[in-house]
Design an enzyme around this catalytic site. Sequence first.
Site, mmCIF file in Angstrom:
data_model
loop_
_atom_site.group_PDB
_atom_site.id
_atom_site.type_symbol
_atom_site.label_atom_id
_atom_site.label_comp_id
_atom_site.label_asym_id
_atom_site.label_seq_id
_atom_site.Cartn_x
_atom_site.Cartn_y
_atom_site.Cartn_z
ATOM 1 N N ARG A 186 -2.237 1.697 0.120
ATOM 2 C CA ARG A 186 -2.397 0.451 -0.716
ATOM 3 C C ARG A 186 -3.266 -0.531 -0.008
ATOM 4 O O ARG A 186 -3.977 -1.163 -0.482
ATOM 5 C CB ARG A 186 -0.848 -0.210 -1.018
ATOM 6 C CG ARG A 186 -1.256 -1.535 -1.856
ATOM 7 C CD ARG A 186 0.244 -1.656 -2.291
ATOM 8 N NE ARG A 186 -0.119 -2.623 -3.448
ATOM 9 C CZ ARG A 186 0.691 -4.020 -3.632
ATOM 10 N NH1 ARG A 186 0.981 -4.410 -2.603
ATOM 11 N NH2 ARG A 186 0.283 -4.626 -4.621
ATOM 12 N N HIS A 220 -6.735 -2.120 -1.581
ATOM 13 C CA HIS A 220 -6.665 -3.542 -1.485
ATOM 14 C C HIS A 220 -7.807 -4.310 -0.851
ATOM 15 O O HIS A 220 -8.323 -5.417 -1.133
ATOM 16 C CB HIS A 220 -5.320 -4.370 -1.090
ATOM 17 C CG HIS A 220 -4.282 -4.596 -2.214
ATOM 18 N ND1 HIS A 220 -3.500 -5.475 -2.516
ATOM 19 C CD2 HIS A 220 -4.222 -3.502 -3.508
ATOM 20 C CE1 HIS A 220 -2.878 -5.231 -3.702
ATOM 21 N NE2 HIS A 220 -3.251 -4.113 -4.088
ATOM 22 N N HIS A 240 0.239 5.781 -7.714
ATOM 23 C CA HIS A 240 1.703 5.586 -7.737
ATOM 24 C C HIS A 240 2.734 6.674 -7.977
ATOM 25 O O HIS A 240 3.927 6.476 -7.936
ATOM 26 C CB HIS A 240 1.870 4.497 -8.956
ATOM 27 C CG HIS A 240 1.279 3.138 -8.863
ATOM 28 N ND1 HIS A 240 1.176 2.552 -9.944
ATOM 29 C CD2 HIS A 240 0.532 2.526 -7.871
ATOM 30 C CE1 HIS A 240 0.608 1.162 -9.293
ATOM 31 N NE2 HIS A 240 0.280 1.369 -8.172
ATOM 32 N N TRP A 249 14.408 3.870 -6.991
ATOM 33 C CA TRP A 249 15.670 3.747 -5.849
ATOM 34 C C TRP A 249 15.832 5.306 -5.574
ATOM 35 O O TRP A 249 15.963 5.939 -6.437
ATOM 36 C CB TRP A 249 16.690 3.019 -6.379
ATOM 37 C CG TRP A 249 16.520 1.641 -6.855
ATOM 38 C CD1 TRP A 249 16.651 0.550 -6.260
ATOM 39 C CD2 TRP A 249 15.980 1.242 -8.187
ATOM 40 N NE1 TRP A 249 16.337 -0.671 -7.161
ATOM 41 C CE2 TRP A 249 15.918 -0.079 -8.073
ATOM 42 C CE3 TRP A 249 15.556 2.110 -9.253
ATOM 43 C CZ2 TRP A 249 15.299 -0.794 -9.215
ATOM 44 C CZ3 TRP A 249 14.972 1.240 -10.300
ATOM 45 C CH2 TRP A 249 14.789 0.037 -10.264
HETATM 46 C C1 HEM Z 1 -3.525 -1.633 -12.858
HETATM 47 C C2 HEM Z 1 -3.747 -1.320 -11.282
HETATM 48 C C3 HEM Z 1 -2.604 -1.512 -10.471
HETATM 49 C C4 HEM Z 1 -1.677 -2.344 -10.396
HETATM 50 C C5 HEM Z 1 -1.295 -3.525 -11.289
HETATM 51 C C6 HEM Z 1 -0.779 -2.255 -9.230
HETATM 52 C C7 HEM Z 1 0.321 -2.786 -8.952
HETATM 53 C C8 HEM Z 1 1.142 -2.407 -7.647
HETATM 54 C C9 HEM Z 1 2.303 -3.163 -7.322
HETATM 55 C C10 HEM Z 1 2.923 -4.467 -8.228
HETATM 56 C C11 HEM Z 1 2.852 -2.537 -6.435
HETATM 57 C C12 HEM Z 1 4.217 -2.840 -5.569
HETATM 58 C C13 HEM Z 1 3.752 -3.636 -4.207
HETATM 59 C C14 HEM Z 1 5.117 -3.816 -3.388
HETATM 60 O O1 HEM Z 1 6.028 -4.509 -4.137
HETATM 61 O O2 HEM Z 1 5.244 -3.827 -2.291
HETATM 62 C C15 HEM Z 1 1.965 -1.435 -5.982
HETATM 63 C C16 HEM Z 1 2.342 -0.366 -4.951
HETATM 64 C C17 HEM Z 1 1.392 0.493 -4.657
HETATM 65 N N1 HEM Z 1 0.142 0.724 -5.274
HETATM 66 FE FE1 HEM Z 1 -0.684 -0.133 -6.845
HETATM 67 N N2 HEM Z 1 -1.436 -1.149 -8.436
HETATM 68 C C18 HEM Z 1 -2.544 -0.721 -9.193
HETATM 69 C C19 HEM Z 1 -3.513 0.390 -8.603
HETATM 70 C C20 HEM Z 1 -3.249 1.041 -7.604
HETATM 71 C C21 HEM Z 1 -4.370 1.747 -6.990
HETATM 72 C C22 HEM Z 1 -5.858 1.979 -7.678
HETATM 73 C C23 HEM Z 1 -3.712 2.537 -5.965
HETATM 74 C C24 HEM Z 1 -4.559 3.287 -4.893
HETATM 75 C C25 HEM Z 1 -5.503 4.067 -5.371
HETATM 76 C C26 HEM Z 1 -2.449 1.835 -5.728
HETATM 77 C C27 HEM Z 1 -1.737 2.322 -4.644
HETATM 78 C C28 HEM Z 1 -0.248 1.804 -4.429
HETATM 79 C C29 HEM Z 1 0.556 2.383 -3.636
HETATM 80 C C30 HEM Z 1 0.321 3.549 -2.623
HETATM 81 C C31 HEM Z 1 1.612 1.482 -3.690
HETATM 82 C C32 HEM Z 1 2.943 1.689 -2.985
HETATM 83 C C33 HEM Z 1 3.046 1.007 -1.524
HETATM 84 C C34 HEM Z 1 4.248 0.968 -0.837
HETATM 85 O O3 HEM Z 1 4.946 1.622 -1.106
HETATM 86 O O4 HEM Z 1 4.364 -0.068 0.074
HETATM 87 N N3 HEM Z 1 -2.222 1.010 -6.722
HETATM 88 N N4 HEM Z 1 1.119 -1.395 -6.869
HETATM 89 N N1 LIG Z 2 6.856 5.179 -7.051
HETATM 90 C C1 LIG Z 2 6.418 4.468 -8.220
HETATM 91 C C2 LIG Z 2 6.443 5.095 -9.599
HETATM 92 N N2 LIG Z 2 7.405 6.195 -9.893
HETATM 93 O O1 LIG Z 2 7.350 6.745 -10.911
HETATM 94 O O2 LIG Z 2 8.148 6.916 -8.912
HETATM 95 C C3 LIG Z 2 6.049 4.179 -10.706
HETATM 96 N N3 LIG Z 2 5.401 3.213 -10.391
HETATM 97 C C4 LIG Z 2 4.939 2.706 -9.059
HETATM 98 C C5 LIG Z 2 4.162 1.568 -9.020
HETATM 99 C C6 LIG Z 2 3.916 1.162 -7.705
HETATM 100 C C7 LIG Z 2 4.341 1.798 -6.514
HETATM 101 C C8 LIG Z 2 5.121 2.807 -6.842
HETATM 102 C C9 LIG Z 2 5.503 3.326 -8.132
#
Ligand code: HEM
Ligand SMILES: Nc1c([N+](=O)[O-])cnc2ccccc12
Length: 293
Positions: free
Chosen positions: A45, A49, A175, A191
């Site tokens: 992430r 970002h 995700h 969870w």
């Molecule tokens: C519509 C586009 C996207 C939205 C609105 C979005 C939103 C979010 C949100 C709200 C979280 C939770 C953050 C937290 O509460 O710690 C998250 C986690 C994450 N996102 Fe996205 N995301 C988007 C696209 C992406 C993209 C393009 C990538 C990477 C190529 C990505 C990778 C991740 C990863 C790996 C996590 C898990 C982080 C963790 O477990 O600490 N996301 N995202």
């Molecule tokens: N594990 C996740 C799922 N999932 O289906 O397990 C779905 N959405 C997500 C969005 C942000 C970070 C983790 C996700």
Amino acid sequence: NEVQFAASNKLKNTNYQNVYNDIANVIRENDEHDDYIGSGPVLLRLAWHASGQFDSKQEIKGGSYNGTLRFDKELSDPSNAGLKYAFDLLKPIYKKYNHQISHGDLFTLAGVVAVQEMGGPKIPWRYGRVDGDIETVPLNGRLPDANQNANYVRNFFHRLNFLEDKEIVALIGAHCVGKTHLKNSGFEGPWGAATNMFTNEFFRNLLTEKWVLEKNEAGNQQYNNDKGYMMLPTDMALVQDGSFKKIVEEFANDESSFFKVFSSAFNKLLENGIKFEKSSPVLYFKTLDEQDI
Ligand code: HEM
Ligand SMILES: Nc1c([N+](=O)[O-])cnc2ccccc12
């Protein structure tokens, strides 16, 4: 409006596989993070970002080049909540290489390491980003809002020059790893089911699980199923839009197709706005397992 750069000679002497291995070892050593999900997802992430605030139409363009996520001004953007932990993991590596690697190169390489060490596809990577000063920090608020629909998602990624639905769906497929945390983003879950294995499971779950829209403790709407999985509104948008949904079905049935599109789209994300010299090499890295480390 592309950024020129000169990769200084010092960078060429850095054996980037060593840097890769140092980051991969940090992931191995911090496997207890987030109830043993580990620190792969949060580093992935961080790389996203560090690159996703790119906007070619703005004076200050953003993108990974200037390594601006290192400044509190950007790290304190509410969209970046939780990423300080990931940046702190990389600080000793930045010090070890003593200015032979820029923050932009370090942040983006960390994303490559995270994907590959979690079993995902090989990601081609180039070095040569040069740290910009605090004036190059883009305005907060350029990262996406999770409470949105398919048109918002499509327009958002058009700003990042992703004009094909396939690239957009593949990128959000990241995700498949990690989780949402109420204190970071106002969403919670999954969870127990959160994983640190990079697969096409996210797409399969979208299609096969029964999703119920519920208000969570922070007052945000999210989709939950009976196994403790969750989806963001922007995740669910991928099966609410006909064109996106066809691609979700393709990736759910063929992981190699997902991997191929993700690899090139993630590389493009990490290189948005940067003009690399013809001579700068495209590097591919071995995983620790492939090196028997
Ligand atoms: C519509 C586009 C996207 C939205 C609105 C979005 C939103 C979010 C949100 C709200 C979280 C939770 C953050 C937290 O509460 O710690 C998250 C986690 C994450 N996102 Fe996205 N995301 C988007 C696209 C992406 C993209 C393009 C990538 C990477 C190529 C990505 C990778 C991740 C990863 C790996 C996590 C898990 C982080 C963790 O477990 O600490 N996301 N995202
Ligand atoms: N594990 C996740 C799922 N999932 O289906 O397990 C779905 N959405 C997500 C969005 C942000 C970070 C983790 C996700």
